[in-house]
Write an enzyme that holds these catalytic residues in place. Structure first.
Site, PDB file in Angstrom:
ATOM      1  N   GLU A 105      10.307   1.358   1.909  1.00 16.41           N
ATOM      2  CA  GLU A 105       9.006   1.375   2.579  1.00 16.41           C
ATOM      3  C   GLU A 105       8.848   0.184   3.521  1.00 16.41           C
ATOM      4  O   GLU A 105       8.152   0.277   4.518  1.00 16.41           O
ATOM      5  CB  GLU A 105       7.880   1.377   1.548  1.00 16.41           C
ATOM      6  CG  GLU A 105       7.857   2.617   0.660  1.00 16.41           C
ATOM      7  CD  GLU A 105       7.641   3.912   1.440  1.00 16.41           C
ATOM      8  OE1 GLU A 105       6.830   3.904   2.396  1.00 16.41           O
ATOM      9  OE2 GLU A 105       8.290   4.923   1.098  1.00 16.41           O
ATOM     10  N   GLU A 161       0.849  -1.208   0.000  1.00 15.60           N
ATOM     11  CA  GLU A 161       0.000   0.000   0.000  1.00 15.60           C
ATOM     12  C   GLU A 161       0.883   1.258   0.000  1.00 15.60           C
ATOM     13  O   GLU A 161       0.613   2.223  -0.713  1.00 15.60           O
ATOM     14  CB  GLU A 161      -0.910  -0.037   1.236  1.00 15.60           C
ATOM     15  CG  GLU A 161      -1.738   1.206   1.478  1.00 15.60           C
ATOM     16  CD  GLU A 161      -1.521   1.741   2.872  1.00 15.60           C
ATOM     17  OE1 GLU A 161      -0.859   2.802   2.990  1.00 15.60           O
ATOM     18  OE2 GLU A 161      -1.970   1.129   3.862  1.00 15.60           O
TER      19      GLU A 161
HETATM   20 ZN   LIG Z   1       1.452   2.657   6.955  1.00 17.41          ZN
END
Ligand SMILES: [Zn+2]
Length: 1077
Positions: A231, A156
């Protein structure tokens, strides 16, 4: 039909629930929600309102924290005016590869709802047509997991880091900088991932949709390992002599989540309730497990689930319905239909109750203090509930728990077994509805008593039922909330989407989610007939249902150290297993990654992001219609003529400056006491029911802010309520009774509220330490902030702790009681009172006389307290020092600030908003988040007080982050923005300035401007300055913030004791170390 239950849960204002993680924390100041850090920083300093957190948070996004948010929050519109039930001509049966399956006019939302299927891929689309200008789009994929490596959550974050058509580092950040979005974020739920955007500008809306579609279907992250490392996680090693560490945005975000006992509790509950399906894992990622994830698994997950055949699309608003199909088809037509097995298995109900005991990282605690979490949870059914049962369950939940006076909640509060209620009842965000209830702050020896109390009270309610007055109040409250559809700063289209998706994603009918009118009216007749609806339900779903889990979460002062030692051991083992050349490779990778992260995209590449022109921005401010009238005895009446669908919104503000300084720490509890102890003629329960029957809710809270150019702040008590136009007199009667005759003598209730406040602040400082640090810094410099600190910061927590001891003795309680009365008599006077009303003209004129009667009932002037505001001297200010506030945590919240008006002689210019936003979205985002691995890094400038504050959120670093802050001025000086970049920065800022508002928010904003003396002339000047921002302004602002790096700057961090001390090893006397927990 969980619509209704959802409607109800937001009506039940207190019940915190929800199940997703936003991708970016738009730093919502001191919110309990801070789920996963939204990216956009709503600066805490810019909204110096001491508003109860829940008022700011959309109902759907509260509490449970089973979802992760990429970024978060924007303001609220007039209800979509009911369009006609006749299907517009524009609707096509077949176009752009889509075929219409179903249509329905949904009267509840004045909308035509269309379900389409994409012929080639089987993708489904719900297309909602109405007159709401706040257009919403979303795409949702089912993403069940079979481990806790956090793949969907990392994905995401990652898909928004560059794509085929937008080949730059972070298109998401570019959109935050340059679009007029009213919502831009992403959420990871336990079983789905959701990408929503919203905007009122049609071109802007299409731009956002296009970037999001390209991101999910063609992201760079699946071919570029570095995105995954940034990330997700990677080994970091600057040189071979140093110890190996883990870095990664999600990794640190989840360390923050796992440091919060509240979050831990809900995670354990979910896993214990669903031992046999995907919910037994953590889709957000367990920091101990995240480093097991490989890039190959990550790639496969995207390939499997991010496919149109596994997608559900949503469009909503007043844009062209055919254009929607064309836009989607341009992406979908590249794909072939495929079977994607992503359905969520049903958890079969077990026949035997179970119990689970786990531990959380606690501080040493005060002597004798016990802090267990104890709760009972059920999965309510393994079949979808029918419409009527869902509705009944929603009412039951509200009746038992919806207000502090509701019998089950009240029984828990009154038991004194714990400090605050947890769980809060029904949660229907997942495939099967659950119910969780318990207490935190419990003596572990009492844990059986908590469970016994809950079951015995349920038995009692199953037999005795609920009073007619309670049922009437529940019906009114729930109906009001459904009809008002006030989603706050959350777009209405998004709220409706989340509701529909809650059924759609499990292959149930999404249309029923939007329709409640008929079911509600038949349920009301059933209730009116006197049939026992609730008793059988309590039995079948709860008492006779043995799929029950008791979860105990116990404090462990050693756990933080053990967790850290385990991580260290894992890292050492990993290092030990590496050969010399592998270590070299890690060092090389670390520096290559950093270099990449620190190199900005070239301007030519950035030009791929579509942007509006300055000519798309209206040059003049939008005014809120306001009439102002002086009433008798120095009171003022403000009225805003706006279409509100027959609802009256009303605020009565009383000047707090008549209250002496020593009483200020009691003010927040005084405000709560006014509605929670009953009045001279009715009990707490009766009063609560009257509020529920006659209004849509009443809240009372302190409001403070600095006023530019003035030493004295504004400080008011706000009494805020809403009611249908026809019930305005009832609401004003209620306000009058509450203010004049509320009892302030219920020792047990007061003691309970003290314990609750203490517990919630203690969890707040662990999950949202940045706001505590920022408040603390501001309170060194200005009176308004000092008031905020006194009534909501760490100083407040200290006062609450001593208050907890004080009310234990009879003498102490007598003193508190008379102090509460002293606040009332100092505060209550119509002299200087301001009443603010928002409604249509007819309602406003009908209410005016009632307002005069209301004010006439109050004393003309309060008891003289010898000009109390003079006692608000500089003694309230905190000493100007650096501080480390220590709590058990694996992450840091680092703040640094100075006052630009006082320390740099800065004079406010509208360009400051542009530069502040730009700095936050570039330098701080890149260095604190992307390179540093923190979940968030941002700055905020309070244009009223002059405070400029840097803050980081769930940050693995401390001194490095301060170094980044100190580099800000030089960074700004080094910039020479092209005309395009400048325009984007200005437009992005205008998006915040012109944030979308529902009518109640417009009226409230006008009131705040009135209180702060912000005129429309001044707003126009600032707007002109924003629109005219140039490179010169960036340099001027750089000079101003130079003072933060210099002698005037101070640092406050929320961190662990070990880290605070290690800073002292490097820099002796750097700060005062203060143990908070
Ligand atoms: Zn997050």
């Amino acid at each position: 039909m969980s619509t209704l239950r959802r409607g109800i849960s937001s009506a039940a204002a207190g019940a915190a629930r929800a199940t997703a993680v936003p991708a970016v924390l738009i730093s919502v100041p001191c919110t309990r929600t801070a789920i996963h850090m939204p990216r956009q920083a709503v600066p805490f300093g810019a909204s110096p309102l001491l508003v109860p957190a829940r008022r700011r948070v959309p109902g759907g996004l509260m509490g449970r924290q089973s979802f992760h948010v990429l970024a978060a929050a924007a303001p609220a519109v007039a209800p979509a005016a009911a369009s006609t039930a006749v299907l517009p001509d524009a609707i096509v049966e077949k176009a752009h590869g889509f075929t219409l399956q179903r249509t329905q006019f949904v009267k509840e939302y004045g909308s035509h709802v269309l379900l389409y299927k994409h012929d080639k891929t089987g993708a489904e689309l719900i297309s909602v047509l109405n007159s709401d200008e706040n257009k919403t789009f979303g795409v949702v994929f089912r993403t069940p997991v079979d481990d806790s490596t956090g793949i969907p959550h990392i994905l995401e974050h990652s898909v928004l880091c560059g794509s085929r058509k937008y080949p730059i580092k972070e298109p998401f950040v570019e959109l935050m900088k340059s679009s007029l979005n009213t919502f831009l974020n992403a959420f990871t739920y336990p079983d789905r991932t959701c990408y929503p955007v919203a905007s009122t500008n049609t071109q802007d809306f299409y731009n956002l949709v296009d970037v999001y579609l390209d991101a999910v279907f063609h992201p760079r992250c699946v071919s570029d390992r570095r995105v995954f490392e940034q990330e997700g996680w990677h080994f970091e090693l600057d040189n071979k002599e140093e110890p190996l560490t883990y870095k990664g945005v999600v990794f640190n975000e989840m360390k923050g989540v796992y440091s919060s006992p509240d979050s831990r509790y809900y995670r354990i509950v979910q896993q214990a309730l669903f031992p046999d399906n995907t919910y037994r894992h953590d889709s957000g990622g367990d920091p101990e497990v995240i480093p097991n994830l490989t890039f190959e698994q990550f790639q496969q997950f995207h390939a499997k689930y991010y496919h149109p055949s596994n997608a559900r699309f949503w469009f909503y608003g007043d844009d062209d319905p055919v254009k929607r199909l064309a836009l989607l088809d341009s992406y979908l037509k590249e794909f072939e239909r495929r079977e994607v097995n992503s359905s969520v298995e049903t958890q079969k109900l077990k026949r035997m109750p179970r119990s689970v005991t786990e531990y959380y990282a606690a501080g040493d605690g005060e002597e004798g203090e016990q802090k267990a979490y104890v709760g009972v949870s059920w999965v309510l059914s393994d079949n979808p509930l029918d419409v009527e049962t869902e509705l009944a369950l929603g009412f039951l939940d509200y009746l038992m728990l919806g207000t502090p006076a509701a019998p089950l909640r009240k029984a828990l509060n009154d038991s004194r077994l714990g400090a605050a209620v947890i769980g809060g009842g029904v949660d229907d965000d997942l495939k099967q509805p659950c119910f969780t209830l318990g207490l935190k702050g419990v003596d572990p020896a009492d844990s059986d008593k908590v469970e016994e109390l809950i079951t015995s009270k349920l038995k009692e309610l199953a037999t005795s039922g609920f009073s007619a007055s309670a049922i009437e109040a529940a019906i009114n409250t729930i109906e009001f909330s459904l009809r008002e559809n006030n989603t706050g700063s959350f777009p209405r289209g998004l709220s409706l989407m989340l509701r529909a998706v809650g059924a759609w994603i499990y292959d149930r009918d999404p249309f029923t989610q939007m329709q409640w009118e008929d079911a509600l009216s038949s349920f009301k007749s059933k209730l009116a007939s006197g049939q026992d609806v609730f008793g059988p339900l309590i039995h079948s779903l709860l008492l006779d249902n043995h799929h029950r889990v008791t979860v105990r979460l116990l404090p462990d002062p050693e756990l933080a150290a053990t967790t850290e030692a385990k991580e260290k051991a894992r890292l050492e083992a990993a290092r030990g297993a590496m050969k010399d050349d592998q270590l070299d490779a890690v060092v090389e990778n670390t520096s290559a990654l950093k270099e990449l992260q620190e190199t900005p995209d070239p301007p030519e590449a950035l030009a791929c992001i579509p942007a509006l022109q300055l000519s798309d921005i209206p040059p003049t401010i939008t005014k809120v219609p306001t009439s102002s009238k002086a009433l008798a005895d120095g009171a003022t009446l403000l009225a805003h003529d706006l279409f509100t669908n027959d609802v009256l919104y009303l605020e009565a503000a009383f000047d707090l400056r008549s209250v002496p300084a020593r009483l200020l720490p009691l003010v927040p509890l005084f405000c709560r006491s006014l509605t929670q102890m009953g009045t001279s003629s009715e009990s707490f329960v009766e009063l609560t029911e009257r509020i529920g029957r006659k209004t849509g809710g009443i809240s009372i809270y302190p409001f403070t802010s600095a006023v530019r150019g003035k030493e004295q702040p504004v400080a008011y008590i706000m009494v805020r309520g809403k009611a249908m136009g026809g019930k305005s007199a009832d609401m004003l009667d209620l306000m009058r009774d509450i203010l004049l005759t509320a009892r302030l003598d219920d020792r047990q209730r007061f003691t309970q509220m003290v314990a609750e406040t203490k517990a919630s602040m203690e969890s707040g400082i662990i999950s949202g330490g940045h706001s505590y640090a920022g408040k603390r810094l501001a309170a060194q410099r200005g009176m308004a902030a000092a008031l905020s600190e006194t009534m909501g910061g760490l100083s407040y927590l200290e006062s609450i702790r001593s208050l907890a001891k004080k009310v234990e003795t009879d003498d102490g309680w007598q003193e508190v009681k008379s102090d509460l009365e002293a606040i009332r008599s100092a505060l209550l006077q119509r002299n200087g009172a301001i009443v603010n009303m928002t409604a249509d003209a007819a309602t406003l004129s009908a209410v005016e006389g009632q307002v005069s009667d209301f004010l006439a009932a109050l004393p003309a002037a309060s008891a003289p307290t010898a000009n109390a505001a003079q006692s608000w001297s500089n003694a309230l200010l905190l000493p100007r020092t650096n501080e480390a506030l220590c709590v058990p945590t694996q992450v840091n919240y680092v703040a640094k600030a100075a006052n630009l008006f006082q320390d740099a002689g800065y004079e406010l210019n509208g360009s400051a908003y542009v530069v502040e936003k730009y700095l936050g979205n570039t330098w701080l985002w890149d260095r604190v988040r992307v390179v540093g691995g923190a979940y968030g890094g941002f700055c905020s400038f309070d244009s009223h007080s002059g405070m400029f504050t840097y803050m980081s959120y769930r940050d693995p670093n401390l001194l490095d982050t301060l170094g980044t802050y100190d580099g800000s001025a030089d960074y700004l000086r080094s910039l020479e923005l092209s005309k395009d970049e400048l325009t984007k920065a200005i437009i992005g800022t205008m998006g915040d300035i012109d944030a979308y508002q529902l009518p109640d928010a417009k009226g409230y904003s006008a009131l705040v401007r009135h209180l702060l003396g912000v005129t429309d002339e001044e707003r126009q000047i600032r707007r002109d300055q924003i629109l005219g921002t140039s490179n010169k302004d960036f340099k001027a602002f750089a000079d101003a913030i130079e003072c933060v790096r210099g002698a005037a700057g101070r640092v406050v961090a929320v961190t662990s004791l070990d880290k605070a001390k290690s800073v002292l090893d490097e820099k002796p006397d750097f700060w005062e170390v203060k143990k908070v927990l």
